[in-house]
Scaffold this active site. Structure first.
Site, PDB file in Angstrom:
ATOM      1  N   LYS A   1     -34.498   6.279  28.388  1.00  0.00           N
ATOM      2  CA  LYS A   1     -35.446   5.480  29.277  1.00  0.00           C
ATOM      3  C   LYS A   1     -35.312   6.048  30.614  1.00  0.00           C
ATOM      4  O   LYS A   1     -34.298   6.172  31.273  1.00  0.00           O
ATOM      5  CB  LYS A   1     -34.866   3.919  29.347  1.00  0.00           C
TER       6      LYS A   1
ATOM      7  N   HIS B   1     -26.147  -5.099  39.880  1.00  0.00           N
ATOM      8  CA  HIS B   1     -26.269  -5.543  38.652  1.00  0.00           C
ATOM      9  C   HIS B   1     -25.441  -5.754  37.624  1.00  0.00           C
ATOM     10  O   HIS B   1     -25.244  -6.831  36.983  1.00  0.00           O
ATOM     11  CB  HIS B   1     -27.379  -4.438  38.042  1.00  0.00           C
TER      12      HIS B   1
ATOM     13  N   ASN C   1     -29.485  -6.499  25.596  1.00  0.00           N
ATOM     14  CA  ASN C   1     -29.592  -6.958  26.819  1.00  0.00           C
ATOM     15  C   ASN C   1     -28.622  -8.317  26.687  1.00  0.00           C
ATOM     16  O   ASN C   1     -28.893  -9.375  27.485  1.00  0.00           O
ATOM     17  CB  ASN C   1     -30.924  -7.789  26.762  1.00  0.00           C
TER      18      ASN C   1
ATOM     19  N   ARG D   1     -33.012  -2.903  19.932  1.00  0.00           N
ATOM     20  CA  ARG D   1     -32.418  -2.528  21.246  1.00  0.00           C
ATOM     21  C   ARG D   1     -32.341  -3.796  22.259  1.00  0.00           C
ATOM     22  O   ARG D   1     -31.581  -3.878  23.044  1.00  0.00           O
ATOM     23  CB  ARG D   1     -33.481  -1.548  22.007  1.00  0.00           C
TER      24      ARG D   1
ATOM     25  N   GLU E   1     -38.175   1.494  21.325  1.00  0.00           N
ATOM     26  CA  GLU E   1     -37.939   0.149  21.679  1.00  0.00           C
ATOM     27  C   GLU E   1     -39.024  -0.844  21.024  1.00  0.00           C
ATOM     28  O   GLU E   1     -39.771  -1.472  21.714  1.00  0.00           O
ATOM     29  CB  GLU E   1     -38.079  -0.479  23.197  1.00  0.00           C
TER      30      GLU E   1
ATOM     31  N   HIS F   1     -30.274 -11.139  35.194  1.00  0.00           N
ATOM     32  CA  HIS F   1     -31.592 -10.803  35.955  1.00  0.00           C
ATOM     33  C   HIS F   1     -32.135 -11.973  36.798  1.00  0.00           C
ATOM     34  O   HIS F   1     -32.403 -12.031  37.999  1.00  0.00           O
ATOM     35  CB  HIS F   1     -32.917 -10.595  35.019  1.00  0.00           C
TER      36      HIS F   1
ATOM     37  N   HIS G   1     -27.933 -10.250  29.944  1.00  0.00           N
ATOM     38  CA  HIS G   1     -29.032  -9.822  30.857  1.00  0.00           C
ATOM     39  C   HIS G   1     -29.971 -11.053  31.425  1.00  0.00           C
ATOM     40  O   HIS G   1     -30.416 -10.930  32.251  1.00  0.00           O
ATOM     41  CB  HIS G   1     -29.688  -8.607  30.435  1.00  0.00           C
TER      42      HIS G   1
ATOM     43  N   ARG H   1     -45.998  18.275  32.519  1.00  0.00           N
ATOM     44  CA  ARG H   1     -46.339  17.513  31.326  1.00  0.00           C
ATOM     45  C   ARG H   1     -45.065  17.346  30.451  1.00  0.00           C
ATOM     46  O   ARG H   1     -44.974  17.071  29.288  1.00  0.00           O
ATOM     47  CB  ARG H   1     -47.507  18.018  30.425  1.00  0.00           C
TER      48      ARG H   1
ATOM     49  N   LYS I   1     -23.895   2.298  21.334  1.00  0.00           N
ATOM     50  CA  LYS I   1     -25.495   2.670  21.956  1.00  0.00           C
ATOM     51  C   LYS I   1     -25.962   3.584  21.180  1.00  0.00           C
ATOM     52  O   LYS I   1     -27.619   3.198  20.986  1.00  0.00           O
ATOM     53  CB  LYS I   1     -25.408   3.011  23.373  1.00  0.00           C
TER      54      LYS I   1
ATOM     55  N   GLU J   1     -20.855  -3.279  31.209  1.00  0.00           N
ATOM     56  CA  GLU J   1     -21.635  -2.538  30.058  1.00  0.00           C
ATOM     57  C   GLU J   1     -20.857  -2.424  29.001  1.00  0.00           C
ATOM     58  O   GLU J   1     -21.184  -2.547  27.717  1.00  0.00           O
ATOM     59  CB  GLU J   1     -22.536  -1.612  30.379  1.00  0.00           C
TER      60      GLU J   1
HETATM   61  N1  LIG Z   1     -32.082   3.976  31.713  1.00  0.00           N
HETATM   62  C1  LIG Z   1     -31.199   3.110  31.262  1.00  0.00           C
HETATM   63  O1  LIG Z   1     -31.153   2.959  30.111  1.00  0.00           O
HETATM   64  C2  LIG Z   1     -30.533   2.413  32.196  1.00  0.00           C
HETATM   65  C3  LIG Z   1     -29.464   1.403  31.752  1.00  0.00           C
HETATM   66  C4  LIG Z   1     -28.964   0.728  32.675  1.00  0.00           C
HETATM   67  C5  LIG Z   1     -29.000   0.712  33.808  1.00  0.00           C
HETATM   68  N2  LIG Z   1     -29.855   1.704  34.099  1.00  0.00           N
HETATM   69  C6  LIG Z   1     -30.276   1.839  35.802  1.00  0.00           C
HETATM   70  O2  LIG Z   1     -29.174   2.631  36.288  1.00  0.00           O
HETATM   71  C7  LIG Z   1     -29.204   2.078  37.815  1.00  0.00           C
HETATM   72  C8  LIG Z   1     -27.750   1.756  38.101  1.00  0.00           C
HETATM   73  O3  LIG Z   1     -26.857   2.689  37.917  1.00  0.00           O
HETATM   74  P1  LIG Z   1     -25.291   2.869  38.640  1.00  0.00           P
HETATM   75  O4  LIG Z   1     -24.686   1.645  38.394  1.00  0.00           O
HETATM   76  O5  LIG Z   1     -24.698   4.283  38.090  1.00  0.00           O
HETATM   77  O6  LIG Z   1     -25.642   3.237  40.050  1.00  0.00           O
HETATM   78  P2  LIG Z   1     -25.767   4.204  41.164  1.00  0.00           P
HETATM   79  O7  LIG Z   1     -26.453   5.315  40.353  1.00  0.00           O
HETATM   80  O8  LIG Z   1     -26.460   3.677  42.429  1.00  0.00           O
HETATM   81  O9  LIG Z   1     -24.452   4.528  41.647  1.00  0.00           O
HETATM   82  C9  LIG Z   1     -23.636   3.395  41.998  1.00  0.00           C
HETATM   83  C10 LIG Z   1     -22.899   4.119  43.490  1.00  0.00           C
HETATM   84  O10 LIG Z   1     -21.844   4.815  43.199  1.00  0.00           O
HETATM   85  C11 LIG Z   1     -22.122   6.369  43.703  1.00  0.00           C
HETATM   86  N3  LIG Z   1     -21.546   7.137  42.655  1.00  0.00           N
HETATM   87  C12 LIG Z   1     -22.006   7.758  41.573  1.00  0.00           C
HETATM   88  N4  LIG Z   1     -20.914   8.589  41.026  1.00  0.00           N
HETATM   89  C13 LIG Z   1     -19.889   8.453  41.670  1.00  0.00           C
HETATM   90  C14 LIG Z   1     -18.511   9.156  41.812  1.00  0.00           C
HETATM   91  N5  LIG Z   1     -18.334   9.681  40.377  1.00  0.00           N
HETATM   92  N6  LIG Z   1     -17.761   8.860  42.793  1.00  0.00           N
HETATM   93  C15 LIG Z   1     -18.173   8.165  43.691  1.00  0.00           C
HETATM   94  N7  LIG Z   1     -19.300   7.488  43.996  1.00  0.00           N
HETATM   95  C16 LIG Z   1     -20.158   7.638  42.863  1.00  0.00           C
HETATM   96  C17 LIG Z   1     -23.605   6.348  44.030  1.00  0.00           C
HETATM   97  O11 LIG Z   1     -23.979   7.372  44.934  1.00  0.00           O
HETATM   98  C18 LIG Z   1     -23.927   4.804  44.053  1.00  0.00           C
HETATM   99  O12 LIG Z   1     -23.707   4.879  45.808  1.00  0.00           O
HETATM  100  C19 LIG Z   1     -30.158   1.264  38.060  1.00  0.00           C
HETATM  101  O13 LIG Z   1     -31.250   1.666  38.604  1.00  0.00           O
HETATM  102  C20 LIG Z   1     -30.410   0.684  36.611  1.00  0.00           C
HETATM  103  O14 LIG Z   1     -31.721   0.267  36.566  1.00  0.00           O
HETATM  104  C21 LIG Z   1     -30.738   2.572  33.572  1.00  0.00           C
END
Ligand SMILES: NC(=O)c1ccc[n+]([C@@H]2O[C@H](COP(=O)([O-])OP(=O)(O)OC[C@H]3O[C@@H](n4cnc5c(N)ncnc54)[C@H](O)[C@@H]3O)[C@@H](O)[C@H]2O)c1
Length: 359
Positions: A140, A263, A243, A239, A234, A250, A246, A118, A224, A182
Site C-alpha cells: 500500500k 497513530h 484494523n 485485510r 484489499e 482513528h 483502529h 508508469r 502480515k 502494531e
Molecule cells: N502502507 C501501509 O500499509 C501502512 C501501514 C501502517 C502505517 N502506514 C503509514 O506509516 C506512517 C507512520 O510510519 P512511522 O510510524 O514509521 O512514522 P515515520 O515514518 O514518521 O517515522 C517516525 C519518526 O521516526 C524517525 N525515524 C525513523 N527511523 C528512525 C531511526 N532508525 N532512528 C531514529 N529516528 C528514526 C522519523 O524521521 C520520524 O521522525 C503513516 O504515514 C502511516 O499512514 C502505512
C-alpha cells in the site's frame, strides 16, 4: 532470515537482518544487475546515517534525495518534488528506487515508484519498528490529502524489503512503542501461538531485548505476509483484520487533532478498548478471561493530553470513512489469537467501554 510474500508475479522477499547494512549494496547489485538507483530518505535519517548512506552512494553509484521529516510532508507536493528529482537525475524505467525510512518515507516513495514512468521497481529499507512489522509489507503506497490520510495512492509491491533491526537502536522510546502497538496487535489476530508468544515476551520486547524483539518482528511480518497473500488488493475483506484497534484509534487521533498523539499510541489504546468491548459482548470465554486480563494489565498505556469525551469519540467513529450503511465495524478479540469482525455493537456498550478504559 528470508520471509517470502507469495503474490504470483508480484512476489518478493522480506530479508530480516541484524547489522547487515554494509552488505546491502552487494545484495542489491546481485538482484538488480546493471540498474541505476535513487534513494529517498528524510532529513533526520540522513543526518543520523550520513556515513552509511554515503558509502551506499559510492558502492551503488546512487543519487540521494531527502524530504522533510513528518507526516505533514506526506503530500502531493513532496511526491511531486521526488518526481522532479527522479526526472532531473534521468532515472529510467529499469531504475530502482530505494525508500530508506519509516512509514512516511516508505509510503511516499512507494507512491513515487508506482507513478514514475508508469511504475518502476522499488525497495523498502524500513527503519522504524512500525515500518518493519507493518507499512513496508503489503504494497500500500499513498500520500495524504487535506480531507484525510492516505486518500491518494496505489497498490505497488516492493521488489525487496531489507529490514535490519540494528536501525532500531536510534529510534526514540515513543516511536518504538508506536511500532510495538502494531506488533502487539498480531497477538490478537495471528493465532494462539502468537498470543502466547506476546504474553511471554511483552515486557522483554518493550525493553528491546534483542532475541524476543527479533522473533516478534519475524512472526509479525510472517502473519502480515500471509494476510496480504489472501487479500492482495484489499478485495476479499481478509485485510480488515489488520484494523484491530483502529476504529477506536482513528477516532482518538481525530479527537486530538491528528497532532497531539501518534497513530501507534492511538492503536495501543484502541486494542485495549477492543478487548474490553469483547468482554462486554461475551466474545471472550470465561476460561480465557484470565489470559486476557494478565496481558492487558501489563500494557504500559501512553499518556493522553486529557480524558476524551465518550460521546465525541463515538461520533468520530460514526463519520469514519470505513463505516458502511451506517454500521460501525469493529475487529474484536475472541479466542486468544483470533479476532472477528462485528458491525452490530450497540452504541451504549461502546460508550461504557470508553468510560471505563480511559483514565
Ligand atoms: N502502507 C501501509 O500499509 C501502512 C501501514 C501502517 C502505517 N502506514 C503509514 O506509516 C506512517 C507512520 O510510519 P512511522 O510510524 O514509521 O512514522 P515515520 O515514518 O514518521 O517515522 C517516525 C519518526 O521516526 C524517525 N525515524 C525513523 N527511523 C528512525 C531511526 N532508525 N532512528 C531514529 N529516528 C528514526 C522519523 O524521521 C520520524 O521522525 C503513516 O504515514 C502511516 O499512514 C502505512
Amino acid at each position: 532470515m528470508n520471509i517470502p510474500v507469495n503474490l504470483g508475479e508480484n512476489s518478493y522477499y522480506i530479508e530480516l537482518e541484524h547489522k547487515a547494512a554494509s552488505s546491502f549494496p552487494q545484495r542489491v547489485k546481485q538482484l538488480f544487475k546493471g540498474c541505476r538507483f535513487a534513494l529517498i530518505t528524510n532529513t533526520t535519517l540522513y543526518s543520523l546515517y550520513a556515513d552509511l548512506l554515503n558509502r551506499w552512494k559510492v558502492e551503488l553509484d546512487l543519487v540521494i534525495f531527502t524530504i522533510p521529516d513528518g507526516e505533514s510532508y506526506k503530500t502531493l507536493q513532496t511526491w511531486s518534488s521526488i518526481l522532479d528529482f527522479l526526472l532531473q537525475s534521468k532515472l529510467e524505467r529499469s531504475s530502482v528506487i530505494i525508500a530508506f525510512g519509516g512509514g512516511v518515507v516508505g509510503d511516499i516513495t512507494g507512491f513515487a515508484a508506482a507513478t514514475f514512468l508508469r511504475g518502476v521497481r522499488y525497495i523498502q529499507v524500513p527503519t522504524t519498528l512500525l515500518a518493519m512489522v507493518d507499512s513496508s509489507v503489503g504494497g500500500k503506497t499513498a500520500v495524504d490529502h487535506c480531507t484525510g490520510k492516505n486518500l491518494i495512492g496505489a497498490f505497488h509491491h516492493p521488489r525487496l524489503v531489507f529490514a535490519d533491526t540494528s536501525f532500531l537502536v536510534t529510534l526514540s522510546d515513543r516511536e518504538f512503542l508506536c511500532g510495538y502497538a502494531e506488533l502487539f496487535k498480531y497477538g490478537f489476530i495471528g493465532g494462539r501461538d502468537m498470543f502466547s508468544f506476546i504474553t511471554a515476551n511483552h515486557d522483554a520486547i518493550l525493553r528491546r531485548d534483542a532475541s524476543p524483539l527479533r522473533e516478534g518482528i519475524q512472526r509479525s511480518i510472517a502473519i502480515k505476509a500471509q494476510i496480504v497473500e489472501q487479500d492482495q488488493f484489499e478485495t476479499t475483506g481478509d485485510r480488515a483484520l489488520l484494523n484491530l484497534g483502529h476504529t477506536f484509534a482513528h477516532s482518538l487521533e481525530k479527537y486530538f487533532n491528528f497532532s497531539e498523539i501518534l497513530h501507534g499510541e492511538a492503536v495501543y489504546w484502541g486494542i485495549r478498548c477492543a478487548v474490553e468491548t469483547s468482554k462486554r459482548v461475551g466474545l471472550i470465554a470465561a476460561s480465557d478471561m484470565q489470559a486476557y486480563d494478565s496481558l492487558i494489565s501489563r500494557m504500559k498505556m501512553p499518556t493522553l493530553p486529557e480524558k476524551p469525551q465518550p460521546q465525541v469519540l463515538y461520533e468520530n467513529m460514526s463519520s469514519d470513512k470505513k463505516v458502511a450503511s451506517g454500521k460501525i465495524k469493529f475487529v474484536l478479540p475472541s479466542i486468544p489469537g483470533t479476532s472477528v469482525i462485528r458491525a452490530d455493537i450497540p452504541q451504549q456498550i461502546i460508550i461504557s467501554v470508553i468510560e471505563s478504559v480511559f483514565p
